[in-house]
Write an enzyme that holds these catalytic residues in place. Structure first.
Site, PDB file in Angstrom:
ATOM      1  CG  ASP A  77      -1.991   0.967   1.259  1.00 42.42           C
ATOM      2  OD1 ASP A  77      -2.433   1.363   0.168  1.00 42.42           O
ATOM      3  OD2 ASP A  77      -2.445   1.347   2.363  1.00 42.42           O
ATOM      4  CG  ASN A 120      -7.210   0.837  -0.526  1.00 43.27           C
ATOM      5  OD1 ASN A 120      -7.522  -0.093  -1.255  1.00 43.27           O
ATOM      6  ND2 ASN A 120      -6.045   1.444  -0.590  1.00 43.27           N
TER       7      ASN A 120
HETATM    8  P1  13P Z   1      -9.171   4.790   5.472  1.00 46.10           P
HETATM    9  O1  13P Z   1      -8.285   5.641   6.330  1.00 46.10           O
HETATM   10  O2  13P Z   1     -10.384   5.569   5.039  1.00 46.10           O
HETATM   11  O3  13P Z   1      -9.535   3.505   6.093  1.00 46.10           O
HETATM   12  O4  13P Z   1      -8.362   4.470   4.118  1.00 46.10           O
HETATM   13  C1  13P Z   1      -7.363   3.471   4.095  1.00 46.10           C
HETATM   14  C2  13P Z   1      -6.548   3.508   2.843  1.00 46.10           C
HETATM   15  O5  13P Z   1      -6.860   4.134   1.862  1.00 46.10           O
HETATM   16  C3  13P Z   1      -5.308   2.711   2.847  1.00 46.10           C
HETATM   17  O6  13P Z   1      -4.564   2.901   1.686  1.00 46.10           O
HETATM   18  O1  G3H Z   2      -3.294   4.770   3.735  1.00 45.99           O
HETATM   19  C1  G3H Z   2      -2.883   4.538   4.855  1.00 45.99           C
HETATM   20  C2  G3H Z   2      -3.303   3.350   5.640  1.00 45.99           C
HETATM   21  O2  G3H Z   2      -4.394   3.650   6.465  1.00 45.99           O
HETATM   22  C3  G3H Z   2      -2.150   2.824   6.403  1.00 45.99           C
HETATM   23  O3  G3H Z   2      -1.833   3.654   7.477  1.00 45.99           O
HETATM   24  O4  G3H Z   2       0.542   4.298   7.163  1.00 45.99           O
HETATM   25  O5  G3H Z   2      -0.541   4.351   9.440  1.00 45.99           O
HETATM   26  O6  G3H Z   2      -0.008   2.166   8.336  1.00 45.99           O
HETATM   27  P1  G3H Z   2      -0.361   3.619   8.142  1.00 45.99           P
HETATM   28 ZN    ZN Z   3      -4.566   4.853   0.860  1.00 41.67          ZN
END
Ligand code: 13P
Ligand code: G3H
Ligand code: ZN
Length: 309
Positions: A82, A254
């Site tokens: 991600d 997501n």
């Molecule tokens: P949320 O913070 O809305 O759950 O989105 C998560 C996300 O896009 C991770 O890439």
């Molecule tokens: O897009 C972000 C996700 O919610 C992951 O969050 O970078 O704190 O692990 P993080």
């Molecule tokens: Zn994201």
């Protein structure tokens, strides 16, 4: 049971007008909770790992936990990076065996984003790995966007078509009003469906991705606050809007924040109601169940992907 790419999953999702949930994982209980829901709902699934997750758990633990999840359940999984920041981190994850990576060049100019994404696509495709990119900027409430600023940040439909053509990317995250975290809208929640429709018309058959798609259910904010939390006026994307987006080529949605809210509310409840507890299993087991319930709800009522595995 295997690590698979999202290619076939997205093809079916596009045809069937549903979306596959991509849930962020950071530890064993989160993975087990998500897996329990996926198996019970017979649902396709993407587990995604952020840079923060890799830093927290260390890559080798996450990789082994995901392998354990597949062995334990017999489920096919996509293991996805991600928000990969650079070619190097994408390369590292591809070399480590991920089946999907995101290169997030959204902060760069169109030309730079195209060049960076292309470089990742070439490396990934040679190794059978798929790539998600991002075009447009996800605004957060803290960005205090007005309408014209929003227009400048949201994904331009013509640029999206050009981007996909020039990079050969497998899926594209777009900005139409969603944002990361629990504070997405100050006033009324609104997604730019006209823009989504234009983008999907220009990219027939192509999977679109929505980040920042937690709905921040009021009852979970209230539950956290009832048990000592102090989460102020949070607001997410209404679930019916996400379900509507699946009718316009959105194949991956997501979700992270809603899992955090569910897990933390459950742990807070145990601490308040049973202050004598100090065995981690006594608060992590219900937290794992809370994750499973939240994910099953998303699969059934938001993503419409139950029974599609
Ligand atoms: P949320 O913070 O809305 O759950 O989105 C998560 C996300 O896009 C991770 O890439
Ligand atoms: O897009 C972000 C996700 O919610 C992951 O969050 O970078 O704190 O692990 P993080
Ligand atoms: Zn994201």
């Amino acid at each position: 049971m295997a690590l698979v790419t999202s290619k076939e999953m997205f093809r079916k999702a596009y045809e069937g007008q549903y979306a596959v949930g991509a849930f962020n994982v950071n530890n064993m209980e989160i993975i087990q909770g998500i897996m329990k829901a996926a198996v019970a709902e017979k649902s396709p699934l993407i587990l995604q790992v952020s840079a923060g997750a890799r830093k927290y758990a260390s890559p080798v633990y996450l990789k082994k936990l995901v392998e354990a999840a597949m062995e334990d359940t017999g489920w096919d999984l996509v293991l996805h990076l991600d928000h990969g920041e650079s070619f190097e981190i994408c390369k590292q994850c591809i070399d480590d065996g991920f089946s999907s990576v995101m290169i997030d060049g959204s902060k760069y100019s169109l030309e730079e984003n195209i060049a960076l994404t292309k470089q990742v696509v070439e490396y990934a495709h040679d190794r059978g790995v798929v790539v998600e990119a991002e075009l447009g900027k996800l605004a957060g409430i803290e960005d205090d966007v007005n309408v014209s600023a929003a227009d400048a940040m949201f994904t331009d439909p013509d640029e999206a078509a050009e981007f996909v053509e020039k990079t050969g990317v497998d899926s594209l995250a777009i900005a139409i009003g969603t944002s990361h975290g629990a504070y997405k809208f100050k006033g009324e929640a609104k997604l730019d469906f006209d823009r989504l429709e234009k983008i999907s018309r220009l990219l027939p058959g192509f999977p679109i991705v929505l980040h920042g798609s937690s709905s921040v259910p009021e009852e979970f904010v209230a539950l956290n606050n009832q048990y000592g939390g102090k989460i102020p006026g949070a607001k997410g994307v209404p679930e019916e809007m996400l379900l509507r987006a699946t009718k316009y080529g959105v194949c991956k949605i997501n979700i992270d924040t809603d899992l955090r809210l569910a897990m933390t509310a459950s742990i807070r409840k145990v601490f308040v109601e049973q202050p004598a507890v100090f065995d981690p299993r006594q608060y992590l087991a219900p937290a794992r169940d809370a994750i499973a319930e939240m994910v099953a709800h998303k699969m059934r009522n938001v993503l419409n992907c139950s029974g599609k595995a």
